[in-house]
Design an enzyme around this catalytic site. Sequence first.
Site, short mmCIF file in Angstrom:
data_model
loop_
_atom_site.label_atom_id
_atom_site.label_comp_id
_atom_site.label_asym_id
_atom_site.label_seq_id
_atom_site.Cartn_x
_atom_site.Cartn_y
_atom_site.Cartn_z
N GLY A 99 0.87 -1.17 0.00
CA GLY A 99 0.00 0.00 0.00
C GLY A 99 0.91 1.22 0.00
O GLY A 99 1.87 1.28 0.77
N GLY A 121 0.64 4.29 1.03
CA GLY A 121 0.77 5.02 2.28
C GLY A 121 1.64 4.26 3.28
O GLY A 121 2.57 4.82 3.88
N ASN A 125 3.86 1.90 2.68
CA ASN A 125 5.25 1.81 2.22
C ASN A 125 6.00 3.11 2.51
O ASN A 125 7.16 3.11 2.93
CB ASN A 125 5.31 1.55 0.71
CG ASN A 125 4.66 0.25 0.30
OD1 ASN A 125 4.50 -0.65 1.11
ND2 ASN A 125 4.27 0.13 -0.97
N THR A 132 10.65 10.74 -10.86
CA THR A 132 11.52 9.56 -10.74
C THR A 132 11.52 8.85 -12.09
O THR A 132 10.47 8.61 -12.68
CB THR A 132 11.03 8.63 -9.61
OG1 THR A 132 9.66 8.31 -9.84
CG2 THR A 132 11.15 9.29 -8.24
N LYS A 150 15.79 3.56 -13.69
CA LYS A 150 17.25 3.42 -13.70
C LYS A 150 17.96 4.69 -14.21
O LYS A 150 19.16 4.86 -13.99
CB LYS A 150 17.66 2.19 -14.52
CG LYS A 150 17.20 2.18 -15.95
CD LYS A 150 17.69 0.95 -16.66
CE LYS A 150 16.77 -0.22 -16.36
NZ LYS A 150 16.52 -1.09 -17.54
N THR A 205 8.62 -3.06 -7.14
CA THR A 205 7.39 -2.68 -6.41
C THR A 205 7.76 -1.87 -5.17
O THR A 205 8.57 -2.31 -4.35
CB THR A 205 6.62 -3.93 -5.96
OG1 THR A 205 6.51 -4.84 -7.05
CG2 THR A 205 5.24 -3.57 -5.45
N ASP A 246 7.71 4.53 -3.56
CA ASP A 246 7.25 4.83 -2.20
C ASP A 246 8.43 4.97 -1.25
O ASP A 246 8.43 5.84 -0.36
CB ASP A 246 6.32 3.72 -1.69
CG ASP A 246 5.10 3.56 -2.58
OD1 ASP A 246 4.65 4.56 -3.16
OD2 ASP A 246 4.61 2.42 -2.70
O1 RIB Z 1 3.51 1.43 -4.96
C1 RIB Z 1 3.45 0.06 -4.71
C2 RIB Z 1 2.18 -0.30 -4.02
O2 RIB Z 1 1.12 -0.06 -4.91
C3 RIB Z 1 2.05 -1.75 -3.64
O3 RIB Z 1 2.56 -2.03 -2.37
C4 RIB Z 1 0.55 -2.01 -3.78
O4 RIB Z 1 -0.08 -2.24 -2.57
C5 RIB Z 1 -0.01 -0.76 -4.46
O5 RIB Z 1 -0.64 0.05 -3.59
#
Ligand code: RIB
Length: 313
Positions: free
Chosen positions: A39, A41, A43, A220, A223, A248, A252
């Site tokens: 999520g 927020g 992260n 951002t 790379k 992933t 964040d």
């Molecule tokens: O930015 C990555 C996030 O996007 C993941 O952790 C997923 O939950 C989505 O919210």
Amino acid sequence: MGRVFVAGSINMDVVATAERHPKIGETVAGREVLYFPGGKGANQAVSAAKLGAPTTLIGRLGRDSFGQELKTFLAAQGIDVGFLQESADAHTGTAIITLANSDNTIVVIPGANGLLTPTDVSMPPLAPADIAVSQFEIPVTTVAAFFKRARASGATTILNPAPATLFCRELLDLVDVLILNEIELGVLTKTGLSDSDDIARFVDAARSLQAGGKPIICVTLGKRGVLALTDGQPLVIEGRAVRAVDTTGAGDCFVGAVAAQLAAGKSIGDALGYANVAASICVQRMGAAPSVPTATEVETAVVLTKKPNAVRP
Ligand code: RIB
């Protein structure tokens, strides 16, 4: 030092790994299913907390086992979870992620995140040295209420407009630092940007979002690193050459790192350089929230990054 307040989403990420992504209508055999706290927020709050800032997360979980697990995880990262609420009417936010060749596709089912209200974000006390961070996995009206309050308290606001959604100038005027990737910049400026475009195209697109040189805009570029418009001038921070396994949550991690650095009184230029290194470590690990590095790991990597990596093009 200021405090970081994140109003945002909390998800359980259900990750299917495969050799390649399926095409539309196709089935491919996967390798494994993994569950990671995520999520945007959550992260960002984990990143800010692990990188040294006192951090509060304001959000909503469902009354279910994912919700309990996520709350326990967030508290274990040192985050103040006193402003997390449980919703009986919705399940905990869930993200269905496919991961192949270090790149992902994500479908988010908001669940309780969609119930976070302007009243929820009006509770925590903010002060002038604090940093208020939000994104678009919670209702936009809630983000706007949070930033109005932050502005009234003299705090600095950071918006990560992800997932990309068009929003009004009134909200943008409440933002001090806008952090987004090239896809989000393309959506907001209605330009077809791609990650191989010239830096000049990103500069022009980012400038079109500014009024009187505000807000600071930071794009951002994976790379390729980071482009920022600070004091009206472009600043490019080179990407670090690393072997990515899972991107992933890297954006964040970047946002949380910028927030933590600003809360510690660092300049925006220093904060962006530090966040660039933090995100480069994050992509070398699996999962969203669990892949955020510690402050010690980032500081070690900063020392190893010998050449100065920020240039005015
Ligand atoms: O930015 C990555 C996030 O996007 C993941 O952790 C997923 O939950 C989505 O919210």
